[in-house]
Design an enzyme around this catalytic site. Sequence first.
Site, mmCIF file in Angstrom:
data_model
loop_
_atom_site.group_PDB
_atom_site.id
_atom_site.type_symbol
_atom_site.label_atom_id
_atom_site.label_comp_id
_atom_site.label_asym_id
_atom_site.label_seq_id
_atom_site.Cartn_x
_atom_site.Cartn_y
_atom_site.Cartn_z
ATOM 1 N N SER A 176 0.839 -1.199 0.000
ATOM 2 C CA SER A 176 0.000 0.000 0.000
ATOM 3 C C SER A 176 0.869 1.242 0.000
ATOM 4 O O SER A 176 2.007 1.223 0.485
ATOM 5 C CB SER A 176 -0.901 0.006 1.242
ATOM 6 O OG SER A 176 -1.536 1.259 1.427
ATOM 7 N N TYR A 189 -2.960 -1.327 9.950
ATOM 8 C CA TYR A 189 -2.988 -1.696 8.537
ATOM 9 C C TYR A 189 -1.697 -1.290 7.838
ATOM 10 O O TYR A 189 -1.093 -2.086 7.108
ATOM 11 C CB TYR A 189 -4.188 -1.042 7.855
ATOM 12 C CG TYR A 189 -4.200 -1.243 6.362
ATOM 13 C CD1 TYR A 189 -4.581 -2.464 5.814
ATOM 14 C CD2 TYR A 189 -3.819 -0.214 5.504
ATOM 15 C CE1 TYR A 189 -4.582 -2.661 4.452
ATOM 16 C CE2 TYR A 189 -3.815 -0.404 4.130
ATOM 17 C CZ TYR A 189 -4.201 -1.630 3.612
ATOM 18 O OH TYR A 189 -4.188 -1.823 2.251
#
Length: 284
Positions: A176, A189
Amino acid sequence: MGDAPKIPPQSQDSMPADEYKMEPAPDYTPRHPGSGKLKGKVALITGGDSGIGRATSVLFAREGAKIAIAYLEESRDAEETRKLIEAEGSECLLIEGDLGSKENCEAAVGRTREQFGQIDVLINNAAQQWIDEDFANLSEEMMRRMIDSNVMAYMFMTQAALPHLKEGAAIVNTTSVNAFKGNNSLITYSTTRGASLAFSRSMASLLADKGIRVNAVAPGPIWTPFIPGSMPPEMVEDFGKAVPMNRAGQPWEVATAFLFLASSDGSYFTGQTLHPNGGMIVGA
């Protein structure tokens, strides 16, 4: 791509959330005719039922691959993706189960080989995400759930697949933009995505002499079930407007990065990361 569709406020109470409930529907459709880039290949794609995983599955099918999809429990989305893959003239195997379990990962690999006889491409993509509203009081259960889903599953799947990957095979892991820039509302996350990035680079070094390439894709704000499943409605509205391109990306715009790295187009890429993120500048 023209004007981006307006994203209204919405939310869902599950993670992973359901693609069929999203408004507007994410755009997974490949933009170009296939040219056989994955002809004769078998791809095992985790989280292939929806979002980036669905777009990648359909694109890979168009390019000639047979597809095995591992997913948690989103059966309606998975069945729709199977139909899309079969409409491309390919075959699809659906494998339901929690990939945070090593046993389930081994079973997914075993079923793929039983059905198709080989594995040539492993896409580690399935993950979960929640907003860390109060990190100091975030439960151990929630932390471990994300770590199991986003880190351990990638390692278990790779362990299970490795004995069956031959020279020329490819592994592509989803990371990400948050692994590079951080995110104060997605601490857990972002940490797991940093782990998947380090895992990709380390495995690339380990497997280079075996002719197996390992790379990563680091999406920015993409309109997938992650968004209504993890964010309050006011954050979902007009999601993605903060990036330089002033819109959220669509899953099909990320799938092309996976295809490049999985096919012979990316034959001189290993240990690298592609950044479909709408113009956010981050360290590579």
